[in-house]
Design an enzyme around this catalytic site. Sequence first.
Site, PDB file in Angstrom:
ATOM      1  CG  LEU A 226       8.959  -6.985   3.624  1.00 20.66           C
ATOM      2  CD1 LEU A 226       8.873  -7.085   5.223  1.00 20.66           C
ATOM      3  CD2 LEU A 226       8.938  -8.245   3.325  1.00 20.66           C
ATOM      4  N   GLY A 230       6.532  -2.720   4.520  1.00 17.00           N
ATOM      5  CA  GLY A 230       7.820  -2.039   4.519  1.00 17.00           C
ATOM      6  C   GLY A 230       8.763  -2.947   3.985  1.00 17.00           C
ATOM      7  CG  ASP A 258      13.368   0.415 -10.696  1.00 19.98           C
ATOM      8  OD1 ASP A 258      13.721  -0.693 -10.612  1.00 19.98           O
ATOM      9  OD2 ASP A 258      12.492   0.749 -11.418  1.00 19.98           O
TER      10      ASP A 258
END
Length: 326
Positions: A226, A230, A258
């Site tokens: 998000l 978070g 990643d």
Amino acid sequence: MADIVTIGESMVLFQPYTGGGIKYTPLLTKSVGGAESNLAFGLTKLGRKVRWVSRVGNDPFGELILATLAGEGVDVTHAVKDPDHPTALYFKEAKVPSDPSVYYYRQQSAASRFSSDHIRSEWFKDARHLHVTGITPALGEETAAFTKEAMIQAREQGLTVSFDPNLRRKLWDDHTARKVLLDLIPYCDVFLPGIEEAEFLLGEKSSAAYGEEFLNMGPSVVAMKLGEEGSIGFTNGHVFEAPGHTVKQVVDTVGAGDAFAAGLLDSLLEEKSLFDKETIVRTLPQALEQANITGALATQFSGDWEGAPTKEEVRQYMNNGKMVTR
């Protein structure tokens, strides 16, 4: 032995030495970039054994990629040097205050030639988990089928599978991208979309609706990024929200997703029974917290993976919200 196998293309990355735009800069630095190798770097820093499978050109750029990965402790013994196709390159320039702009030179690259015929059972031998992204299917004519078949064969050999859509709209048209990415979701155990990727795939909905729809496609876990807010995780009728971690200054956002994936998978792999229902409900909240930290810290450096933290740095940050540096 390998904790995680990951398959995908790495490129040599060029960017202005002093930052800013490419057009007038006299000097460029070179390094290594690519979603799957970023994940490999991040996991080795966290203490995991990673096997990286790819194709590079038989050229100095391919040598640089192999040497850099091996130097960081990644197993590159299953990477192939292609004598007929080159290593891919890409360029990146800062675009303050937005994300960096990137320019790919990867058509007809060695990794774009991957096909299902290249898959080898030894890629998955003595390994626990496979991680793939939605970049590989976009690279060539046969790479979508190759990615799907790799996921299927890994599961047949007892591995669990994670899939990050890692949408790259410069590589293919939206219709094809949406169709292929949705087709791959049923073959993964962990699905890792960003909120914008979820909207691209399913249209505008609530986070809860995204989680429910993706779980219904087959994965056991959906971990949705998000951004600054978070992440949120969905599994077995449970929803877990993990707040974001604030950093003083964002230097480079490329590779943060990643790093998030590396942090999440590292935490989940602490358990021997990775996707036992009771285990995943117990471990997913902490995995999301760690993933938020690794993703946030990765934005503090210029480069796709150089900011990935060590396990000790993550522990310090989780304990008191800051790292002891001196």
